[in-house]
Design a protein around this motif. Structure first.
Motif, PDB file in Angstrom:
ATOM      1  N   ASP A 237       0.726  -1.188  -0.035  1.00 22.25           N
ATOM      2  CA  ASP A 237      -0.014  -0.048  -0.040  1.00 22.25           C
ATOM      3  C   ASP A 237       0.913   1.105   0.135  1.00 22.25           C
ATOM      4  N   THR A 238       1.603   1.352  -1.100  1.00 21.09           N
ATOM      5  CA  THR A 238       2.372   2.569  -1.277  1.00 21.09           C
ATOM      6  C   THR A 238       1.731   3.948  -1.186  1.00 21.09           C
ATOM      7  N   GLN A 239       0.822   4.048  -1.505  1.00 16.40           N
ATOM      8  CA  GLN A 239      -0.071   5.321  -1.393  1.00 16.40           C
ATOM      9  C   GLN A 239      -0.116   5.743  -0.097  1.00 16.40           C
ATOM     10  N   LYS A 240      -0.574   4.752   0.816  1.00 14.81           N
ATOM     11  CA  LYS A 240      -0.784   4.861   2.236  1.00 14.81           C
ATOM     12  C   LYS A 240       0.383   5.426   2.825  1.00 14.81           C
ATOM     13  N   ALA A 241       1.531   4.705   2.678  1.00 10.69           N
ATOM     14  CA  ALA A 241       3.049   4.882   3.125  1.00 10.69           C
ATOM     15  C   ALA A 241       3.323   6.402   2.534  1.00 10.69           C
ATOM     16  N   ILE A 242       3.133   6.846   1.582  1.00 12.33           N
ATOM     17  CA  ILE A 242       3.450   8.064   0.994  1.00 12.33           C
ATOM     18  C   ILE A 242       2.736   9.277   1.861  1.00 12.33           C
ATOM     19  N   GLU A 243       1.314   9.038   1.900  1.00 10.65           N
ATOM     20  CA  GLU A 243       0.404   9.694   2.721  1.00 10.65           C
ATOM     21  C   GLU A 243       1.114  10.317   4.150  1.00 10.65           C
ATOM     22  N   ILE A 244       1.226   9.059   5.011  1.00  8.07           N
ATOM     23  CA  ILE A 244       1.840   9.021   6.226  1.00  8.07           C
ATOM     24  C   ILE A 244       3.293  10.039   6.254  1.00  8.07           C
ATOM     25  N   LEU A 245       4.119   9.702   5.370  1.00  3.38           N
ATOM     26  CA  LEU A 245       5.372  10.372   5.356  1.00  3.38           C
ATOM     27  C   LEU A 245       5.121  11.971   4.900  1.00  3.38           C
ATOM     28  N   LYS A 250       5.168  17.824   7.011  1.00  2.20           N
ATOM     29  CA  LYS A 250       4.475  19.032   7.532  1.00  2.20           C
ATOM     30  C   LYS A 250       4.562  19.205   8.959  1.00  2.20           C
ATOM     31  N   GLU A 251       4.507  18.136   9.489  1.00  2.30           N
ATOM     32  CA  GLU A 251       4.691  18.377  11.202  1.00  2.30           C
ATOM     33  C   GLU A 251       5.980  18.559  11.393  1.00  2.30           C
ATOM     34  N   GLY A 252       6.957  18.111  10.762  1.00  6.39           N
ATOM     35  CA  GLY A 252       8.553  18.481  11.082  1.00  6.39           C
ATOM     36  C   GLY A 252       9.239  18.511  10.128  1.00  6.39           C
ATOM     37  N   PRO A 253       9.203  19.789   9.362  1.00  4.60           N
ATOM     38  CA  PRO A 253       9.772  19.988   8.134  1.00  4.60           C
ATOM     39  C   PRO A 253      11.331  20.042   8.048  1.00  4.60           C
ATOM     40  N   ASN A 254      11.978  20.187   9.327  1.00  8.73           N
ATOM     41  CA  ASN A 254      13.336  20.231   9.042  1.00  8.73           C
ATOM     42  C   ASN A 254      13.977  18.871   9.629  1.00  8.73           C
ATOM     43  N   ILE A 255      13.131  17.680   9.648  1.00  7.76           N
ATOM     44  CA  ILE A 255      13.770  16.416   9.713  1.00  7.76           C
ATOM     45  C   ILE A 255      14.090  15.644   8.644  1.00  7.76           C
ATOM     46  N   PRO A 256      15.151  15.211   8.251  1.00 13.53           N
ATOM     47  CA  PRO A 256      15.352  14.708   7.191  1.00 13.53           C
ATOM     48  C   PRO A 256      14.766  13.199   6.618  1.00 13.53           C
ATOM     49  N   ASP A 257      14.477  12.307   7.779  1.00 13.77           N
ATOM     50  CA  ASP A 257      14.058  10.982   7.632  1.00 13.77           C
ATOM     51  C   ASP A 257      12.935  10.751   6.721  1.00 13.77           C
ATOM     52  N   PRO A 258      11.704  11.640   7.135  1.00 12.59           N
ATOM     53  CA  PRO A 258      10.713  11.539   6.012  1.00 12.59           C
ATOM     54  C   PRO A 258      10.940  11.455   4.626  1.00 12.59           C
ATOM     55  N   ILE A 264      12.615   7.276  -1.442  1.00 13.07           N
ATOM     56  CA  ILE A 264      12.830   5.807  -1.842  1.00 13.07           C
ATOM     57  C   ILE A 264      11.624   5.237  -2.335  1.00 13.07           C
ATOM     58  N   LEU A 265      10.279   5.850  -1.888  1.00 13.35           N
ATOM     59  CA  LEU A 265       9.023   5.137  -2.163  1.00 13.35           C
ATOM     60  C   LEU A 265       8.621   5.667  -3.707  1.00 13.35           C
ATOM     61  N   TYR A 266       8.795   6.938  -3.945  1.00 13.05           N
ATOM     62  CA  TYR A 266       8.427   7.553  -5.212  1.00 13.05           C
ATOM     63  C   TYR A 266       9.359   6.833  -6.308  1.00 13.05           C
ATOM     64  N   PRO A 273      11.367  12.259 -10.944  1.00 13.69           N
ATOM     65  CA  PRO A 273      11.204  13.713 -10.541  1.00 13.69           C
ATOM     66  C   PRO A 273      10.907  13.905  -9.110  1.00 13.69           C
ATOM     67  N   ASN A 274       9.873  13.349  -8.796  1.00 14.25           N
ATOM     68  CA  ASN A 274       9.477  13.429  -7.224  1.00 14.25           C
ATOM     69  C   ASN A 274      10.532  12.969  -6.159  1.00 14.25           C
ATOM     70  N   ALA A 275      11.056  11.871  -6.707  1.00 17.82           N
ATOM     71  CA  ALA A 275      11.900  11.105  -5.976  1.00 17.82           C
ATOM     72  C   ALA A 275      13.126  11.944  -5.587  1.00 17.82           C
ATOM     73  N   TYR A 276      13.773  12.660  -6.732  1.00 11.86           N
ATOM     74  CA  TYR A 276      14.752  13.388  -6.884  1.00 11.86           C
ATOM     75  C   TYR A 276      14.654  14.616  -5.731  1.00 11.86           C
ATOM     76  N   VAL A 277      13.504  15.315  -5.775  1.00 12.68           N
ATOM     77  CA  VAL A 277      13.105  16.346  -5.006  1.00 12.68           C
ATOM     78  C   VAL A 277      13.245  16.150  -3.666  1.00 12.68           C
ATOM     79  N   TYR A 278      12.657  14.873  -3.357  1.00 13.39           N
ATOM     80  CA  TYR A 278      12.753  14.702  -2.015  1.00 13.39           C
ATOM     81  C   TYR A 278      13.971  14.086  -1.235  1.00 13.39           C
ATOM     82  N   MET A 279      14.977  13.386  -2.297  1.00 12.97           N
ATOM     83  CA  MET A 279      16.140  12.914  -1.838  1.00 12.97           C
ATOM     84  C   MET A 279      17.081  14.086  -1.513  1.00 12.97           C
ATOM     85  N   LYS A 280      17.011  15.183  -2.753  1.00  7.50           N
ATOM     86  CA  LYS A 280      17.746  16.492  -2.581  1.00  7.50           C
ATOM     87  C   LYS A 280      17.284  17.040  -1.357  1.00  7.50           C
TER      88      LYS A 280
END
Length: 283
Positions: A237-245, A250-258, A264-266, A273-280
């Protein structure tokens, strides 16, 4: 610190051979008490007498440098007090607690040394011990050991399949005895997740249940939400996992783990493209 204290006692005893027995008693107390702490049971309260003893070594070092003698009666008194404390604490925690600590330590050592058959034997011996004080902490520690081993890819699947049922039973007992513990519920969720990966996917539902209990205890911790996302991803259920992350970002914008896990999920979903944005962003 430990080695330095013994070395200092040796130097003092060489200068003052008449009181060598007193220094030998202090050294013996230091060795026995610290060994008791390291291999049996360790809390800040239990360490306090050891710290006092180390402080006393400093005191007598300064005292000897000033040319004064160490009263033999005082050294013997300290030794007797520490011996009584050690014996009483050993009586309180019981011999089985000491054996459990030994088995737990050996399981970890044998896993590191890739001696898996020996590790499983020690884990089986730990499981067969009757109830003893502080038993839950041993399983919590080993849960972390197995998680790290799996993350590094160093544990064979056959060993995980053999050990996970024991670990799950141990953590289930811990949760039953201390249902208010966030750590125990979280660790149980992690063990269920591993069992879902390597044994039976039905364990994923149990993992979600254990994390649900952890969330009730401490709603604000991100560690459980990261594990929630991982479990949903394992359940396809990748979509649910993405929604949680994404909620976590939003709750912790300065925490890198999410951001990292979102990348990875994207990527796994083919959205480079989205994977690159989040990894960066994570970096």
């Amino acid at each position: 610190i430990f080695s330095g204290a013994l070395w200092r006692l040796l130097k003092i005893s060489c200068k003052d051979k008449k009181d060598s027995l007193s220094y030998l008693l202090i050294a013996s107390a230091l060795v026995s008490y610290l060994s008791h702490i390291f291999f049996a049971f360790d809390t800040l309260e239990m360490r306090l007498p050891a710290y006092l003893l180390l402080g006393y070594v400093i005191f007598i070092s300064i005292d000897r440098d000033s040319g004064r003698k160490l009263p033999a009666g005082l050294a013997k008194g300290i030794f007797i007090c520490l011996l009584i404390i050690s014996l009483v604490s050993l009586k309180i925690i019981g011999a089985r607690s000491v054996m459990a600590a030994y088995y737990t330590s050996r399981v970890n050592d044998f896993l590191v040394e890739n001696q898996y058959s020996e590790a499983t034997k020690r884990l089986s011996a730990l499981k067969n011990l009757k109830w003893y004080p502080y038993q839950n902490s041993n399983y919590e520690y080993l849960a972390d050991v197995f998680l790290k081993g799996d993350a590094l890819g160093g544990l064979p699947v056959t060993i995980l399949k053999e050990c996970l049922p024991v670990m799950i039973k141990g953590m289930e007992r811990a949760v039953k005895e201390q249902p208010e513990s966030y750590s125990y519920n979280y660790r149980l969720g992690q063990m269920y997740n591993l069992a879902g990966i390597y044994m039976d996917s039905q364990y994923f539902d149990k993992a979600l249940g254990a994390l649900g209990e952890a969330k009730k205890i401490s709603p604000g911790r991100q560690t459980k939400d990261l594990l929630f996302a991982q479990i949903y991803y394992n359940m396809r259920d990748t979509q649910k996992a993405i929604e949680i992350l994404e909620n976590l970002t939003k709750e912790g914008p300065n925490i890198p783990d999410p951001y990292w896990f979102l990348g990875i999920l994207y990527e796994s979903s083919g959205d480079s493209p989205n994977a690159y944005v989040y990894m960066k962003t994570a970096v």
